[in-house]
Design a protein around this motif. Structure first.
Motif, mmCIF file in Angstrom:
data_model
loop_
_atom_site.group_PDB
_atom_site.id
_atom_site.type_symbol
_atom_site.label_atom_id
_atom_site.label_comp_id
_atom_site.label_asym_id
_atom_site.label_seq_id
_atom_site.Cartn_x
_atom_site.Cartn_y
_atom_site.Cartn_z
ATOM 1 N N GLY A 23 0.498 -1.227 0.115
ATOM 2 C CA GLY A 23 -0.179 0.094 0.206
ATOM 3 C C GLY A 23 1.526 1.405 -0.029
ATOM 4 O O GLY A 23 1.923 1.433 0.085
ATOM 5 N N SER A 24 0.027 2.594 -0.521
ATOM 6 C CA SER A 24 0.715 3.295 -0.613
ATOM 7 C C SER A 24 1.646 4.353 1.521
ATOM 8 O O SER A 24 1.558 3.414 2.357
ATOM 9 N N GLY A 25 1.597 5.152 1.454
ATOM 10 C CA GLY A 25 2.763 5.574 2.914
ATOM 11 C C GLY A 25 4.402 5.424 3.069
ATOM 12 O O GLY A 25 5.163 5.076 1.861
ATOM 13 N N PRO A 26 4.707 5.711 3.960
ATOM 14 C CA PRO A 26 6.268 5.697 4.108
ATOM 15 C C PRO A 26 6.784 4.794 4.458
ATOM 16 O O PRO A 26 7.667 4.914 3.472
ATOM 17 N N ARG A 27 6.001 3.273 4.943
ATOM 18 C CA ARG A 27 6.794 2.131 4.068
ATOM 19 C C ARG A 27 6.743 1.809 2.746
ATOM 20 O O ARG A 27 8.143 1.414 2.791
ATOM 21 N N LYS A 28 6.369 1.947 2.427
ATOM 22 C CA LYS A 28 6.152 2.089 0.728
ATOM 23 C C LYS A 28 7.340 2.171 0.205
ATOM 24 O O LYS A 28 7.864 1.762 -0.507
ATOM 25 N N LYS A 29 7.590 3.683 0.687
ATOM 26 C CA LYS A 29 8.720 4.017 -0.062
ATOM 27 C C LYS A 29 10.143 4.079 0.113
ATOM 28 O O LYS A 29 10.835 3.476 -0.387
ATOM 29 N N ALA A 30 9.503 3.857 1.143
ATOM 30 C CA ALA A 30 11.412 3.435 1.623
ATOM 31 C C ALA A 30 11.420 1.783 1.938
ATOM 32 O O ALA A 30 13.277 1.637 1.420
#
Length: 919
Positions: free
Chosen positions: A822-829
């Motif tokens: 999904g979206s959010g900081p974890r995905k970006k990390a």
């Protein structure tokens, strides 16, 4: 209540996760990783079938969390904020799980806006009020607050049963106080804060003394010390925390169960045979499909899958075993003959300590085939301990087999057992396999301990160390465990290790790249054993002098902090810091904690230190205090009295990138960016007549980036042998290489390394102290000059999304479970990790290849040269002063030649009387 109707409620959301993690990676088409995942489905099927057969409930329901937010998210937006997203392989199994649960005759409930726990709580309390007996099948301790004389929780995964007495014994409070208990302790899994640093024992003691949370809060000023301060700081939060941890028992279930309060709508139903048969065929459960037709499984592979799947039903695999306790020379000789004849033997030691350098043998177990194992007790004590064979003589008889490279051996974390036997003068040879490393290569993000491996891959559960020895202060040494129980445990360990190997090794054997990575890890384990055995000499007097100097500076910083604050205060108290910073000195509040308190964490201190001297002093104080406690005070205490050296432990199966981790002591994280940190390396010395040498790869990750991106400009810079940071600066700033200033080179260095780690323009701006637009312009110009790097980054992220992992140059798989979460900081990390992991992982593979090649050369030519440390991309040696020229000539060439990349590898050598001088 034997004739009382039973309502059986299954916490489906809890068990589907547990089934997923307990099961192997089953697929609808065996061996095809692209076919539909089925492990969690199979686990749920077996669990529900077993529960239904065992309890035959009149009423039943399997309850799952509905997608979307719940009322708790409205109360506290950070609720469950730190939870990892559901793995995609599990997400794909949710709908089929719901379908098969219904086909098995279980009503399925998903109620929007509330969690599965609240639905269970509502149904359980209503059913109990109507006189029913309620069983809740769940591993979630939160449900313990529901327990009463009619409601019981059972955790079939570990056989635990929580009735009123069970809850009281486990948590120290009765079920009626569990909400208060949970409010005080908090819930890290759901990101619900409690009272800082208050654990279960303190919470139970307070509630026993005051009777309830409300009474405790009313008398909060009576609680002394730091605990009292933390309690008073949390008083405003606790009512909210209590709302979050309390199970709702008044959920509106009318849409899901129109007939409530009558329970007929959740009456247990019969299996839908035709529908189940079609379902089983669709998902490749051929054995289950035939069982519906009263046919037995026809192939060994299907039988094995059935055995593995049985664990998800929490039914331990039962089979006949032949475990022998060896107490006579005749029995020992018979087993030695079996060992000499066996193609592969699982070997395990039972010891006096987890410290591998100090541990002594209590007993040895071996397994030669499934179900056949022996335990040789050697140092058990106590009134009931039988007469045992003498340890030294047993080892003497076992030595020819143990030290024979021709007799293949298997273990779980073999490096530990090698150390233990080495402590007794045995140099074990012939270790061919290590199940911990097999798991590490195949499934790096999952646990690699034997208990988890056995459960996950063979469906077997067994005795735990705590079952035999107890916990905490009451734990007894293994030598005091009765021999019959010790033998059952030890034989089971060896037997399970052999079982797990028979599942994992074929998977590695069939994949050429993964097999090569596994063989690399096995060879690395051997080198690490040698390095750990060598240890490194420490100058304790120098450390003591450094500790004294640090202590003086720390005291000086304390006095300066008092003067700047205008009063003495506790430098470690967030409450006092907040009062001084924000109330007395008027500093701006940078951020707040989860409980609403004004934060004074390190990030806040760094921000405030830009404008205020007091936070700067506190940062230096914290840094030096940590340096003193972690290194200058502690290192000398870790000197082994037998060798006079410090022996770090290298954890091999930890980092997802393949990097090694050093601990007890951690010698990889000495903070060498400061003069005080670098000074610690001066205490790592060589004996008289010998020196320390350091050989490390130059700019290894940038060279790997050039290789895997294929960027023409980056490749040219390395082939031409120019300073790559200077070359980058010339490209980014549009000047000739010889005109690059030191400041421009510094900027380019930050850009080069920052982009490897996925640094954003915001991060670059913060790092360089420039505005965001300027940082964005630098990054844009970088990618214009190095388009291959941009292409690599974009393509790697896309690949990671498609397959869930990336690979090193050599084929190590680096899994990214949150890349599709999904979206959010974890995905970006996860996307940043996808870019960096191939470089870090390839660097880890390269240093391991180098260690192996170097150790082989040392064994063949220079046994007096010792490899004593590995720190990231650096190898540290202790050697005779007369061998320096040989090392300078041979080791860099050897390290540079372990792989043929598109750019040359370069290793550089430094030599000195101590580690710092060698840099």
């Amino acid at each position: 209540m034997s004739d009382t109707p039973t309502l059986l409620l299954v916490d489906g959301s809890s068990y589907l996760y547990r089934a997923y993690h307990a099961m192997p990676d089953l697929r609808a088409v065996p061996g095809d990783p692209k076919s539909h995942p089925t492990g969690a489905i199979r686990g749920m099927v077996n669990m529900l079938r077993a529960l239904g057969h065992e309890h035959a409930p009149a009423y039943a329901a399997c309850v799952f969390d509905a997608p979307g937010p719940t009322f708790r998210d409205d109360i506290y937006p950070d609720y469950k904020a730190n939870r990892s997203p559901m793995p995609e392989d599990l997400r794909a199994q949710i709908e089929p799980i719901h379908e098969v649960v219904r086909l098995l005759g279980w009503p399925v409930l998903c109620v929007p806006g509330v969690e599965a726990d609240d639905v269970i709580a509502t149904l359980a309390t209503r059913a109990a009020a109507q006189g029913l007996r309620v069983l809740i099948s769940s591993g979630d301790k939160d449900l313990s607050q529901l327990v009463n004389e009619r409601i019981t929780i059972m955790d079939t995964m570990n056989g635990k049963r929580r009735d009123v007495a069970g809850v009281t014994a486990e948590f120290g409070v009765p079920p009626g106080l569990m909400v208060d208990f949970q409010t005080l302790v908090g819930d890290a899994v759901d990101n619900v804060p409690g009272v800082a640093k208050v654990g279960p024992k303190t919470a139970a003691r307070w509630l026993a003394q005051y009777g309830s949370l409300d009474a405790l809060m009313a008398h909060a000023d009576e609680i002394k010390g730091v605990a009292g301060e933390n309690l008073r700081a949390a008083l405003d939060w606790l009512p909210t925390g209590r709302r979050l941890v309390s199970m709702r028992t008044d959920c509106d279930l009318s849409a899901a169960l129109p007939g409530l309060p009558a329970l007929d709508s959740i009456a247990a139903g019969a299996e839908q045979t035709m529908g189940l048969r079609d379902f089983y065929e669709k998902f490749g459960f051929k054995t289950l499909a035939r069982q519906l037709q009263d046919e037995a499984p026809s192939t060994a592979a299907e039988q094995r899958i059935d055995e593995q799947a049985s664990h998800a039903a929490a039914q331990a695999q039962v089979r006949e075993v032949d475990y022998e306790v060896v107490l006579s020379w005749q029995a020992l000789d018979a087993w030695i003959a079996r060992l000499m004849a066996a193609p592969l033997v699982a070997l395990d030691t039972e010891t006096t300590s987890l410290d591998e350098q100090q541990a002594r043998i209590v007993g040895i177990s071996v397994s030669v085939e499934p179900g056949a194992a022996a335990y040789v007790p050697l140092a058990h004590a106590g009134l009931e301990a039988p007469e045992q064979l003498p340890l030294d003589e047993v080892l003497a008889r076992l030595r020819p087999w143990l030290e024979s490279p021709a007799h293949a051996k298997l273990g779980q974390h073999v490096k530990y057992d090698r150390h233990v036997l080495a402590n007794h003068g045995i140099d074990v040879q012939g270790y061919a396999h290590d199940t911990m490393l097999q798991s590490y290569v195949l499934e790096v993000t999952r646990p690699h301990n034997l208990t988890s491996l056995a459960e996950r891959h063979t469906g077997r559960t067994g005795l735990s160390y705590e079952d035999l020895c107890g916990k905490g202060a009451k734990q007894i040494p293994f030598a005091q465990v009765p021999v019959d129980k010790a033998a059952a445990y030890a034989c089971e360990d060896s037997d399970q290790t052999l079982d797990v190997h028979r599942v994992l090794w074929p998977r590695l054997e069939s994949d050429e790249k993964l097999r090569a990575i596994y063989e690399l890890e096995i060879a690395t384990s051997e080198v690490l054993f040698r390095m750990e055995r060598n240890g490194v000499l420490i100058d304790a007097d120098k450390l003591a002098a450094q500790s004294h100097a640090l202590g003086l500076r720390i005291t000086e910083l304390e006095q300066q902090a008092y003067e700047l604050a205008g009063q003495p205060f506790n430098l470690g108290s967030p409450k006092q810091l907040g009062e001084i910073f924000f109330d007395k000195l008027g500093m701006p509040v940078v951020k707040k904690t989860a409980t609403g308190a004004r934060s004074t964490d390190e990030e806040v201190l760094e921000k405030l230190a830009e404008d205020y001297p007091l936070p700067a002093r506190l940062l230096e104080h914290r840094s030096l205090s940590k340096l003193k406690s972690t290194y200058t005070d502690k290192l000398a205490t870790l000197i082994n009295p037998r060798t006079g050296r410090v022996h770090t432990h290298y954890a091999q199966a930890v980092a997802v990138t393949g990097r090694l981790a050093s601990n007890e002591p951690n010698l990889q994280n000495i903070p060498v960016r400061t003069a005080e940190g670098r000074r610690i390396r001066e205490a790592f010395i060589a004996p008289p007549g010998r020196v320390i040498a350091s050989c490390d790869y130059s700019q290894i990750e940038l060279r790997i980036m050039a290789h895997i991106s294929g960027d023409a400009a980056l490749l040219k810079a390395f082939h031409d042998g120019v300073d790559v940071h200077r070359a980058t600066a010339a490209e980014v700033f549009g000047v000739a290489v010889d005109e690059v200033t030191s400041e421009q080179r510094r900027y380019a260095k930050v850009i080069n390394f920052g982009l490897i780690y996925g640094m954003s323009s915001y991060g670059l701006a913060k790092n360089l102290g420039i505005d965001n637009q300027a940082a964005k312009n630098y990054i844009d110009r970088y990618f214009e000059r190095y388009p291959g790097v941009r292409r690599y980054m974009d393509e790697t992220v896309q690949l990671a999304h498609r397959q869930g992992y990336v690979q090193t140059v050599f084929g190590r798989r680096l899994y990214l479970p949150e890349i599709n979460g999904g979206s959010g900081p974890r995905k970006k990390a996860a996307e940043r990790a996808a870019i960096n992991a191939p470089m870090q992982g390839t660097a880890a593979d390269l240093i391991k290849k180098a260690m192996i090649a170097v150790q082989q050369r040392l064994d063949a030519e220079k046994p007096d040269v010792l490899m004593v440390l590995q720190v990231h991309d650096e190898l540290v040696f202790e050697l005779p002063a007369g061998e320096v020229d040989w090392l300078r000539r041979e080791i860099p060439a050897l390290m540079a030649g372990v792989a043929d990349l598109a750019v040359p590898l370069i290793a550089e050598v430094g030599v000195g009387a101590n580690w710092e001088e060698a840099h």
